[in-house]
Scaffold this motif. Structure first.
Motif, short mmCIF file in Angstrom:
data_model
loop_
_atom_site.label_atom_id
_atom_site.label_comp_id
_atom_site.label_asym_id
_atom_site.label_seq_id
_atom_site.Cartn_x
_atom_site.Cartn_y
_atom_site.Cartn_z
N ILE A 220 0.96 -1.07 0.02
CA ILE A 220 0.06 0.08 0.09
C ILE A 220 0.81 1.19 -0.07
O ILE A 220 1.93 1.47 0.65
N GLU A 221 0.68 2.21 -0.99
CA GLU A 221 1.65 3.25 -1.19
C GLU A 221 0.74 4.68 -0.85
O GLU A 221 -0.30 4.64 -1.24
N VAL A 222 1.35 5.66 -0.57
CA VAL A 222 0.93 6.85 -0.48
C VAL A 222 1.28 7.65 -1.71
O VAL A 222 2.46 7.85 -1.99
N ARG A 223 0.01 8.10 -2.39
CA ARG A 223 0.46 8.91 -3.68
C ARG A 223 -0.22 10.37 -3.56
O ARG A 223 -1.37 10.24 -3.67
N PHE A 224 0.63 11.42 -3.75
CA PHE A 224 -0.08 12.48 -3.48
C PHE A 224 -0.66 13.19 -4.66
O PHE A 224 -0.55 12.52 -5.50
N GLU A 225 -1.53 14.31 -4.69
CA GLU A 225 -2.10 14.87 -5.69
C GLU A 225 -1.48 15.01 -6.82
O GLU A 225 -1.73 15.13 -7.96
N ASP A 226 -0.10 15.49 -6.65
CA ASP A 226 0.70 15.60 -7.70
C ASP A 226 1.37 14.61 -8.44
O ASP A 226 2.10 14.44 -9.39
N ASP A 227 0.91 13.52 -8.07
CA ASP A 227 1.25 12.23 -8.55
C ASP A 227 2.55 11.74 -8.08
O ASP A 227 2.96 10.82 -8.67
N GLU A 228 3.15 12.22 -7.19
CA GLU A 228 4.41 11.85 -6.77
C GLU A 228 4.17 10.56 -5.45
O GLU A 228 3.19 10.95 -4.63
N ALA A 229 5.03 9.68 -5.60
CA ALA A 229 4.63 8.51 -4.49
C ALA A 229 5.76 9.00 -3.21
O ALA A 229 6.78 9.17 -3.48
N ALA A 230 5.17 8.59 -1.92
CA ALA A 230 5.99 8.87 -0.87
C ALA A 230 7.32 7.85 -1.04
O ALA A 230 8.30 8.08 -0.20
N THR A 231 7.13 6.85 -1.67
CA THR A 231 8.14 5.72 -1.74
C THR A 231 9.31 6.18 -2.76
O THR A 231 10.10 5.43 -2.89
N GLN A 232 9.13 7.33 -3.43
CA GLN A 232 10.31 7.64 -4.31
C GLN A 232 11.49 7.72 -3.69
O GLN A 232 12.71 7.37 -4.46
N LEU A 233 11.72 8.27 -2.25
CA LEU A 233 13.04 8.37 -1.68
C LEU A 233 13.49 6.74 -1.59
O LEU A 233 14.59 6.55 -1.78
N LEU A 234 12.57 5.75 -1.22
CA LEU A 234 13.25 4.30 -1.23
C LEU A 234 13.60 3.76 -2.62
O LEU A 234 14.48 3.12 -2.73
N LYS A 235 12.84 3.97 -3.64
CA LYS A 235 13.13 3.33 -4.87
C LYS A 235 14.43 4.31 -5.47
O LYS A 235 15.04 3.30 -6.18
N THR A 236 14.68 5.55 -5.25
CA THR A 236 15.72 5.83 -5.71
C THR A 236 17.15 5.50 -5.03
O THR A 236 17.94 4.96 -5.49
N SER A 237 17.07 5.32 -3.63
CA SER A 237 18.21 5.00 -2.95
C SER A 237 18.27 3.75 -3.02
O SER A 237 19.61 3.06 -2.79
N ALA A 238 17.48 2.78 -3.29
CA ALA A 238 17.70 1.23 -3.25
C ALA A 238 17.44 0.50 -4.43
O ALA A 238 17.82 -0.70 -4.94
N ARG A 239 16.89 1.57 -5.48
CA ARG A 239 17.03 0.93 -6.96
C ARG A 239 16.16 -0.32 -7.08
O ARG A 239 16.24 -1.24 -7.48
N LEU A 240 14.69 -0.15 -6.35
CA LEU A 240 14.04 -1.43 -6.28
C LEU A 240 13.18 -1.41 -7.55
O LEU A 240 12.83 -0.47 -8.16
N ASP A 241 12.89 -2.81 -7.82
CA ASP A 241 11.87 -3.14 -8.76
C ASP A 241 10.72 -3.47 -8.36
O ASP A 241 10.37 -4.84 -8.29
N LEU A 242 9.77 -2.45 -7.60
CA LEU A 242 8.54 -2.85 -7.03
C LEU A 242 7.47 -3.26 -7.97
O LEU A 242 7.37 -2.59 -8.97
N ARG A 243 6.61 -4.24 -7.64
CA ARG A 243 5.43 -4.36 -8.40
C ARG A 243 4.54 -3.26 -8.20
O ARG A 243 4.59 -2.60 -7.12
N ARG A 244 3.39 -3.11 -9.00
CA ARG A 244 2.64 -1.78 -8.98
C ARG A 244 1.82 -2.01 -7.44
O ARG A 244 1.27 -3.24 -7.13
#
Length: 202
Positions: free
Chosen positions: A99-123
């Motif tokens: 479950i992910e938090v996605r703000f009104e500007d369509d940015e995800a709160a997990t972008q910090l995690l995806k950037t730092s760990a280079r994750l290939d998360l499922r939708r």
């Protein structure tokens, strides 16, 4: 009366400001705060005076923008331990129902995690617009959510948490404000009181 509009998502708002409000009220200080969501904040929030202060892990930048570190935290995995255990491997984490938090500007709160760990998360299985919506969906489900550990003090209080099964960098929370307010005595006072409140929380 001291009145300020503060841009902060509900995690930062609920973590820092209820205690500060109680402290100011107990001291008899006449104040008023208006809170607006920050999302991934744009510099225009400050430049157009839509707010006087932003609390965010993604401070806007510019020659007229000041920022100050409030605290460092790290991302952990939250889950309902009555239903499931924490994912033990990177692969299990990436393939789990999120479950992910996605703000009104369509940015995800997990972008910090995806950037730092280079994750290939499922939708994500579920996307919600704010942090306070996480608990209702996670209760009694096998959903996991990667959030800052201090979420365990507010919106995800009572949920189990575990370290992520891979290395990530630290996450830093900042205050940001515009040049016009930098030397204002009341604004300087407010920034100092926020720092004191964060020190008590930590």
């Amino acid at each position: 009366q001291i009145e300020y509009t503060i841009a902060a998502n509900d995690f930062q708002r609920d973590l820092v400001f209820p205690g500060l409000v109680r402290a100011l009220a107990s001291e008899g200080i006449d104040f008023g705060f208006r809170f607006i969501p920050s999302g991934i904040p744009a510099t225009d929030l400050l430049r157009r005076a839509r707010c006087q202060l932003i609390v965010t892990p993604f401070p806007p930048e510019g020659p007229d923008i000041y920022q100050s570190r409030l605290f460092d935290d790290h991302v952990v995995c939250f889950f309902d331990d009555r239903v499931r255990s924490a994912p033990a491997t990177r692969e299990a984490f990436c393939s789990a129902d999120h479950i992910e938090v996605r703000f009104e500007d369509d940015e995800a709160a997990t972008q910090l995690l995806k950037t730092s760990a280079r994750l290939d998360l499922r939708r994500p299985r579920i996307e919600v617009p704010n942090f306070s919506a996480l608990a209702a969906f996670m209760t009694g489900s096998d959903l996991i959510s990667a959030q800052l550990s201090l979420m365990g003090k507010v919106g995800l209080r009572g949920f189990a948490s575990a370290p992520l099964p891979f290395e990530t960098g630290k996450a830093t929370m900042y205050m940001a404000w515009q040049r016009r307010d930098h030397l204002d005595p009341a604004h300087k006072w407010l920034r100092q009181r926020i720092r004191q409140q964060v020190a008590e929380i930590l």
